[in-house]
Design a protein around this motif. Sequence first.
Motif, PDB file in Angstrom:
ATOM      1  N   ASP A   1      39.069  35.981  49.609  1.00 59.76           N
ATOM      2  CA  ASP A   1      38.245  36.909  48.835  1.00 59.76           C
ATOM      3  C   ASP A   1      38.742  36.951  47.385  1.00 59.76           C
ATOM      4  OD1 ASP A   1      36.865  39.078  47.756  1.00 59.76           O
ATOM      5  OD2 ASP A   1      36.850  40.165  49.653  1.00 59.76           O
ATOM      6  N   GLN A   2      37.794  36.851  46.440  1.00 59.65           N
ATOM      7  CA  GLN A   2      38.162  36.871  45.030  1.00 59.65           C
ATOM      8  C   GLN A   2      38.770  38.206  44.607  1.00 59.65           C
ATOM      9  OE1 GLN A   2      38.200  34.326  42.629  1.00 59.65           O
ATOM     10  NE2 GLN A   2      38.049  33.234  44.576  1.00 59.65           N
ATOM     11  N   ALA A   3      38.348  39.282  45.260  1.00 64.15           N
ATOM     12  CA  ALA A   3      38.947  40.584  44.954  1.00 64.15           C
ATOM     13  C   ALA A   3      40.426  40.593  45.314  1.00 64.15           C
ATOM     14  CB  ALA A   3      38.206  41.691  45.702  1.00 64.15           C
ATOM     15  N   VAL A   4      40.779  39.917  46.426  1.00 67.98           N
ATOM     16  CA  VAL A   4      42.184  39.817  46.817  1.00 67.98           C
ATOM     17  C   VAL A   4      42.959  39.015  45.780  1.00 67.98           C
ATOM     18  CG1 VAL A   4      43.775  38.941  48.564  1.00 67.98           C
ATOM     19  CG2 VAL A   4      41.648  40.062  49.262  1.00 67.98           C
ATOM     20  N   VAL A   5      42.341  37.966  45.271  1.00 66.45           N
ATOM     21  CA  VAL A   5      42.993  37.137  44.251  1.00 66.45           C
ATOM     22  C   VAL A   5      43.274  37.959  42.999  1.00 66.45           C
ATOM     23  CG1 VAL A   5      42.716  35.137  42.750  1.00 66.45           C
ATOM     24  CG2 VAL A   5      41.938  35.026  45.129  1.00 66.45           C
TER      25      VAL A   5
END
Length: 724
Positions: free
Chosen positions: A525-529
């Motif tokens: 997930d890009q939010a996690v990144v």
Amino acid sequence: MSLLIQGPKQPGNDIDIYLAPLIEDMKKLWSPGVEVYDAYSGENFQLRAMIYCTINDFPAYGNLSGYSTKGANACPICEDDTQSFWLTNCKKNVYMDHRRYLPKNHPYRKKKKVFNGKTEERTARKPLRGETVFSRVENLNVTFGKFKGNGKGKRKRTGITPPKIIWKKRSIFWELPYWKHLQVRHCLDIMHIEKNVCESLIALLLNIKGKSKDEINVREDMIEMGIRPELAPIRNPGKRTYLPVACYTMSKDEKTKFCKCLHGVKVPSGYSANIKKLVSMKELKLFGMKSHDCHVLMAHMIPIAIRGILPDRIRHTITKLCLFFNMIHSKVIDPEVLDSWESDIILTLCQLEMYFPPSFFDVMVHLTSHIVREIKYCGPVFLRYMYPFERYIGVLKGYVRNRHRPEGSIVEGYATEEVIEYCTDYLQGVNSIGIPKSRHEGRLVGSGTIGLKKIIPNREDLQLAHFTVLQHMTIIAPYINEHKRTLELSNRGRSNRWLVKEHNKTFSQWLKDKVRASYGIDSVDQAVVHLGNGPEDLVATYQGYDINGYTFYTNQQDGKSTLQNSGVTVIASTEVYGDSHDTRVRIAKESYYGVIKEIWELKYDSIIIPMLKCKWVDNQRGVKVDNDGFTVVDLSTNGYVSEPFILAKQATQVFYVEDPKESGKHIVMHSKRHILGIDDVVDEEEYDQFDELPPFSIGIPSSNDDVDDTIYLRSDHNEGIWIS
């Protein structure tokens, strides 16, 4: 009409003439109804409507219902069973004898000395049913219109006492076919009842000249009643008269503490008016109180202001009266507690009779005994508030430009605003002049308001804030669990406390390394990144911030403002360890109280997360719930220094009132918010992401002490009342 057209030209009982067209329409809406088209279903249906109650102030109550709300039988619920007593010196009716509502075996019924000198064997009659009331007014003949007197301005006295008339007319509402079947037809106006009780209470405690219920006339009336001889006036020949210190009489020092407490109150935005403006420290009195000011004082502030400055029994009784008004304003009420509320207010009124002078008990005080009954039939009192009507009357009165023709001015002003409102729909870029938008419109997710400043904080604080963000993000939870398992496997034999500390210390860097190793993997997930890479070094800070329907200030900004928006509380889980400090015993949920020092916005690429940096009160040394049920905090304590940050969306606003009982301590009060209808919020409870907060007070326990030893004279000071 009676509010707008005041004085001798007001409609009074002739209001029925103006209501006749409305009643005709309501009879048609009841049966057979009106055929209406439902655009959603595409079908016609029969629309029916009814009036289930009216809500007015007490004089208008009499005009609408036809009941005489003055004199010996002023209570419209008790009617001819109203028990009143004429005070010959005060020249007024008072409404006491609330012992009639107590159970037959209650010990108060047998007491003589502490009440009116008599035992109480009577039982209060239950309120009459609508059919019975209708039978009493059915054959009344009423002639409407104004009648001129004999031209001398006074009625001619014949020496014959006219019979008591409690019904002046048969109200036009009885023409509605269902009216006589309603248990409550005209609701009591809680707003004005609370206002009148509050003003009477404050005037008595502060002995405000011209308004106090404790004066020489009532002391003489008590002599005639044969009660409280120790409070009898002491007359000095040729000199002033001295009224001994009663149990409710404050000394000048106590009045100063009372007024100082209220003068120092600062409330959050939208809570109430500025209470400081109502207090005169020079004259030691309150003045200019509006209805909502009295509500705030009665339901919240008076129980705090009297802490430690009155005898315990008096203070507890006043506090129970105030808490009753606090409880009845609840938005959600459990029907099972209503019977206990009803018995509690009756007991409180009886205890007030034991201590307060008879002149205190006007009809407004008596009407508090009937409030719970109306809640049982009509629901919570906020559904029948007079506040919106009073405010709208203020709007209409604002249209008046020609005071000689107020009605025409109102019609002209209202019509003009309607026309302008219609035209603005066709003008580009023009805002509507209708209902104003809430200041929180579009700001529920967070928006800075005051004092934007960009800073580069020290690395330690930035890492603490970043770790707090990671701990509360749902998408990061799997990584937290993975990191904890990794630590347990690689550090076998280590204590739980060591593992928790190591996790807090290393998780942020571990997640950052893991995210960098996963670059190019689509499943991440890009939010996690973004979160894993950490926030930008440049942080936006504010002095004021709106989020979740609250307006938050830093403590520094509070110092410049008449408001107090820096108080916060949060319910958090705490891991509790045993004596060995290794084994976790349980996870406890506690309320933590603090003051906002800084407001940050952390930026994770496109994600912005507002944070509050707070100074927290140490729960072990600085928080307690006293015997009166108030949460008392010591703001000078500094706890949980290693965890100063919380997510702004998790914070609930509170404010602190200085405790007059303990110097340096403060009472915790909860703020309030109104977000229904803002940004499509339809359920405030579902919008909340935190647990329900405890009330600001858990209530005063009922006193079962023997009342025979009631002391009416205060011995701790001798500052009585001197009368010329």
